[in-house]
Motif scaffolding. Structure first.
Motif, PDB file in Angstrom:
ATOM      1  N   ILE A 147     -78.045  46.432  39.477  1.00  0.00           N
ATOM      2  CA  ILE A 147     -77.564  46.965  40.759  1.00  0.00           C
ATOM      3  C   ILE A 147     -77.893  46.003  41.898  1.00  0.00           C
ATOM      4  CG2 ILE A 147     -77.966  48.796  42.455  1.00  0.00           C
ATOM      5  CD1 ILE A 147     -78.276  50.713  40.037  1.00  0.00           C
ATOM      6  N   VAL A 165     -69.942  53.643  38.349  1.00  0.00           N
ATOM      7  CA  VAL A 165     -70.449  52.635  37.425  1.00  0.00           C
ATOM      8  C   VAL A 165     -71.257  53.374  36.363  1.00  0.00           C
ATOM      9  CG1 VAL A 165     -71.840  50.561  37.150  1.00  0.00           C
ATOM     10  CG2 VAL A 165     -70.531  50.912  39.258  1.00  0.00           C
ATOM     11  N   GLN A 168     -71.838  51.705  44.616  1.00  0.00           N
ATOM     12  CA  GLN A 168     -71.132  52.885  44.131  1.00  0.00           C
ATOM     13  C   GLN A 168     -72.095  53.864  43.463  1.00  0.00           C
ATOM     14  OE1 GLN A 168     -68.950  49.695  42.189  1.00  0.00           O
ATOM     15  NE2 GLN A 168     -67.243  51.154  42.067  1.00  0.00           N
ATOM     16  N   ILE A 197     -74.402  46.535  43.862  1.00  0.00           N
ATOM     17  CA  ILE A 197     -73.617  47.740  43.581  1.00  0.00           C
ATOM     18  C   ILE A 197     -73.947  48.808  44.618  1.00  0.00           C
ATOM     19  CG2 ILE A 197     -73.161  49.563  41.885  1.00  0.00           C
ATOM     20  CD1 ILE A 197     -72.252  46.818  40.923  1.00  0.00           C
ATOM     21  N   LYS A 239     -75.838  42.518  41.334  1.00  0.00           N
ATOM     22  CA  LYS A 239     -74.400  42.631  41.584  1.00  0.00           C
ATOM     23  C   LYS A 239     -74.086  43.344  42.903  1.00  0.00           C
ATOM     24  CE  LYS A 239     -72.912  40.955  37.610  1.00  0.00           C
ATOM     25  NZ  LYS A 239     -71.903  39.955  37.390  1.00  0.00           N
TER      26      LYS A 239
END
Length: 160
Positions: A124, A88, A131, A129, A127
């Motif tokens: 982050i 990302v 990654q 996240i 969502k």
């Protein structure tokens, strides 16, 4: 502007085909006014929007997938969020007409990085996240009228 009255200021701005959106009066003679163009968007905002569009096209040609643009977290924003090789990538775009007063990327200073860290952290968490992430800066020098702009892409910028 201390010696100029508000009415005179309005006349000058109107004759220059500029409208004044908001004036804050601090004292009898101090005004903080923000001029706007006739289409209700400040000229520097139009240039910034154009620069973000140029940067998004540039990143797409380099194989990035644009996930979000102009994502807001309160008064903070992330210009472009993209994916490349399962990473990302958060991209800050800086656009200038020319580099007479320094390079656009130099505007990403300590305070801007702090605001970006806060916005990225919020994204982050929001969502979820998991990654790997990276922060890039894309600088665009030019205007829509000039044709092809100069684009510089700085990858994996430290966030501190």
């Amino acid at each position: 502007m201390r010696t100029m009255g508000l009415q005179m200021y309005y006349k000058i701005m109107k004759s220059a085909n500029v409208f004044v959106r908001k004036c804050t009066i601090y004292t009898k003679y101090d005004y903080l006014c923000s001029p706007k163009t006739t289409n209700n968007m400040a000229v520097h905002n139009e240039l910034g929007t154009w620069g973000e569009e140029v940067a998004a096209q540039y990143l797409t040609k380099k194989g990035y997938t644009i996930v979000e643009r102009d994502w807001k977290s309160g008064h903070r924003d992330i210009d472009i969020i993209a994916l490349k090789d399962d990473i990302v990538v958060f991209v800050e775009v800086k656009t200038r007409r020319n580099n007479y007063f320094g390079e656009p990327e130099d505007a990403v200073d300590f305070m801007k990085l702090r605001n970006l860290r806060t916005a990225i952290n919020h994204y982050i968490k929001y969502k979820n996240i998991g990654q790997e992430i990276r922060f890039d800066v894309v600088s665009v020098i030019g205007t829509p009228e000039e044709g092809t702009p100069e684009i510089n892409h700085f990858e994996d910028i430290p966030m501190y």
